[in-house]
Scaffold this active site. Structure first.
Site, PDB file in Angstrom:
ATOM      1  N   GLU A 186      46.987 -63.083  38.942  1.00 40.21           N
ATOM      2  CA  GLU A 186      47.392 -62.859  37.543  1.00 40.21           C
ATOM      3  C   GLU A 186      47.819 -61.409  37.268  1.00 40.21           C
ATOM      4  O   GLU A 186      48.818 -61.185  36.603  1.00 40.21           O
ATOM      5  CB  GLU A 186      46.271 -63.254  36.577  1.00 40.21           C
ATOM      6  CG  GLU A 186      45.983 -64.748  36.512  1.00 40.21           C
ATOM      7  CD  GLU A 186      47.115 -65.588  35.911  1.00 40.21           C
ATOM      8  OE1 GLU A 186      48.106 -65.036  35.384  1.00 40.21           O
ATOM      9  OE2 GLU A 186      47.008 -66.830  36.002  1.00 40.21           O
ATOM     10  N   HIS A 225      54.537 -67.362  37.678  1.00 42.42           N
ATOM     11  CA  HIS A 225      53.882 -67.956  38.845  1.00 42.42           C
ATOM     12  C   HIS A 225      54.813 -68.584  39.874  1.00 42.42           C
ATOM     13  O   HIS A 225      54.561 -68.501  41.072  1.00 42.42           O
ATOM     14  CB  HIS A 225      52.879 -69.035  38.405  1.00 42.42           C
ATOM     15  CG  HIS A 225      51.621 -68.483  37.814  1.00 42.42           C
ATOM     16  ND1 HIS A 225      50.688 -67.795  38.562  1.00 42.42           N
ATOM     17  CD2 HIS A 225      51.124 -68.509  36.547  1.00 42.42           C
ATOM     18  CE1 HIS A 225      49.666 -67.433  37.797  1.00 42.42           C
ATOM     19  NE2 HIS A 225      49.904 -67.845  36.551  1.00 42.42           N
ATOM     20  N   SER A 240      55.392 -61.901  33.631  1.00 41.49           N
ATOM     21  CA  SER A 240      55.864 -62.803  32.577  1.00 41.49           C
ATOM     22  C   SER A 240      55.715 -62.201  31.189  1.00 41.49           C
ATOM     23  O   SER A 240      55.932 -62.869  30.193  1.00 41.49           O
ATOM     24  CB  SER A 240      55.098 -64.123  32.634  1.00 41.49           C
ATOM     25  OG  SER A 240      53.729 -63.901  32.356  1.00 41.49           O
ATOM     26  N   HIS A 260      55.101 -68.010  30.918  1.00 42.28           N
ATOM     27  CA  HIS A 260      54.149 -67.426  31.865  1.00 42.28           C
ATOM     28  C   HIS A 260      54.127 -68.207  33.188  1.00 42.28           C
ATOM     29  O   HIS A 260      54.196 -67.619  34.273  1.00 42.28           O
ATOM     30  CB  HIS A 260      52.751 -67.401  31.238  1.00 42.28           C
ATOM     31  CG  HIS A 260      51.671 -67.075  32.231  1.00 42.28           C
ATOM     32  ND1 HIS A 260      51.458 -65.803  32.698  1.00 42.28           N
ATOM     33  CD2 HIS A 260      50.775 -67.872  32.875  1.00 42.28           C
ATOM     34  CE1 HIS A 260      50.458 -65.827  33.574  1.00 42.28           C
ATOM     35  NE2 HIS A 260      50.020 -67.069  33.703  1.00 42.28           N
TER      36      HIS A 260
HETATM   37  N1  H2B Z   1      45.102 -73.048  33.226  1.00 43.87           N
HETATM   38  C1  H2B Z   1      46.420 -73.121  33.093  1.00 43.87           C
HETATM   39  N2  H2B Z   1      46.969 -74.128  32.406  1.00 43.87           N
HETATM   40  N3  H2B Z   1      47.220 -72.181  33.623  1.00 43.87           N
HETATM   41  C2  H2B Z   1      46.734 -71.134  34.311  1.00 43.87           C
HETATM   42  O1  H2B Z   1      47.524 -70.279  34.792  1.00 43.87           O
HETATM   43  C3  H2B Z   1      45.318 -71.038  34.474  1.00 43.87           C
HETATM   44  C4  H2B Z   1      44.509 -72.045  33.889  1.00 43.87           C
HETATM   45  N4  H2B Z   1      44.728 -70.060  35.173  1.00 43.87           N
HETATM   46  N5  H2B Z   1      43.160 -71.968  33.983  1.00 43.87           N
HETATM   47  C5  H2B Z   1      43.358 -70.107  35.580  1.00 43.87           C
HETATM   48  C6  H2B Z   1      42.491 -70.822  34.583  1.00 43.87           C
HETATM   49  C7  H2B Z   1      42.934 -68.727  36.047  1.00 43.87           C
HETATM   50  O2  H2B Z   1      43.126 -67.733  35.075  1.00 43.87           O
HETATM   51  C8  H2B Z   1      41.539 -68.580  36.612  1.00 43.87           C
HETATM   52  C9  H2B Z   1      41.251 -69.456  37.774  1.00 43.87           C
HETATM   53  O3  H2B Z   1      40.555 -68.710  35.620  1.00 43.87           O
HETATM   54 FE    FE Z   2      48.486 -67.647  35.016  1.00 48.22          FE
END
Ligand code: H2B
Ligand code: FE
Length: 300
Positions: A208, A168, A227, A163
């Site tokens: 996301e 990202h 992803s 992912h």
């Molecule tokens: N933590 C991690 N390790 N990866 C992420 O992509 C992620 C996260 N996304 N914590 C954040 C939260 C996002 O979904 C939002 C800001 O809550």
């Molecule tokens: Fe993410």
């Protein structure tokens, strides 16, 4: 006590893991697999002991993990040309991802630093949203390093290395997207609890799960779509409603567990959407002190 605003990445806590991490819940695909759980503990411990400035630990991925990676990469790549937005496709070749090896975060971080100045910090699991978004203010992307369970290669309820890397990193290598991610991060430094809730939803429905209009097509730019083979097919098949995004209006509650999205929010164009999101972020940033503005590279 008043909230302490971090002035550097060293002050952003990476310890507040919200579940998943090494302790899997009962509905996690790896819950009954003791070897998988031990592997997660080992990789999580490496992330926990990492210190800023040190190289990101090298992981020797097992043949089983490489197979999960390779199959996800190969299957997703076939869909990108038709369904990924043009910014994603432009950055994709920079990372030279190959199915026969899981890439190392340290190498990917070097590539990112050379394009948009973003760097990667390894993290043990799903980070608290405030810490995660605060990291973006310091051009730092927190990334997990473990692989999803091999019994469910197409979908994961939590972030994993597939992912983070496939979803990202290509977008973070795009200058306009990186500037947006930075603005969201800076806004998170200024946000009170209510504002943070909205910012987290904006992040969720764009970074996301966002889609963008390109002519008469709808293309994916959200990492959760790009992803996941299942989610990308679901989007491509028109399996969900597509609604316009209004950054100033309330957004639906986020669910981490409901399977595929029922509704995607679309930017009219990437450029126009970025302007709107930047405007929302700027409205929060107005509350920052000069000290914080200097720390994140904004003019005072
Ligand atoms: N933590 C991690 N390790 N990866 C992420 O992509 C992620 C996260 N996304 N914590 C954040 C939260 C996002 O979904 C939002 C800001 O809550
Ligand atoms: Fe993410």
């Amino acid at each position: 006590a008043p909230r302490r605003v971090p002035l550097g990445i060293q002050e952003v806590d990476n310890g507040a893991i919200l579940g998943f991490s090494a302790e899997l819940s009962e509905d996690h695909p790896g819950f009954h697999d003791a070897a998988y759980k031990q592997r997660r503990v080992n990789i999580c411990n490496l992330a926990r002991s990492h210190r800023i400035g040190e190289p990101i630990p090298h992981i020797s991925y097992t043949a089983e993990e490489v197979a999960v990676w390779g199959s996800a990469l190969t299957r997703l790549e076939h869909l990108f040309q038709q369904h990924a937005c043009k910014e994603f496709q432009r950055s994709w070749p920079l990372f030279d991802l190959r199915p026969d090896a899981v890439p190392q975060l340290e190498d990917l971080s070097q590539v990112l630093q050379g394009t948009t100045g973003f760097r990667i910090r390894p993290v043990a699991g799903l980070l608290h949203p405030r810490d995660f978004l605060n990291g973006l203010a310091f051009r730092t992307f927190h990334s997990t390093q473990y692989m999803r369970h091999s019994s469910k290669p197409d979908y994961t309820p939590e972030p994993d290395v597939i992912h983070e890397v496939i979803g990202h990193l290509p977008m973070l290598a795009d200058p306009s997207f990186a500037s947006l991610a930075h603005a969201i991060g800076v806004a998170s430094l200024a946000a009170d609890e209510e504002q943070l809730k909205h910012l987290v939803k904006l992040y969720w429905y764009t970074v996301e799960f966002g889609v963008v209009r390109e002519g008469s097509d709808v293309k994916a730019f959200g990492a959760g779509i790009l992803s996941s083979y299942g989610e990308l097919q679901h989007m491509a098949a028109g399996g969900a409603e597509v609604a316009p995004l209004d950054v100033w209006q309330p957004l639906p509650k986020i669910s981490y567990k409901d399977g595929y999205q029922k509704r995607y929010f679309a930017l009219e164009s990437f450029e126009a959407g970025a302007v709107e999101l930047q405007a929302y972020c700027a409205s929060l940033q107005a509350g920052l002190t000069d000290e914080v503005r200097a720390a994140v590279g904004l003019a005072s």
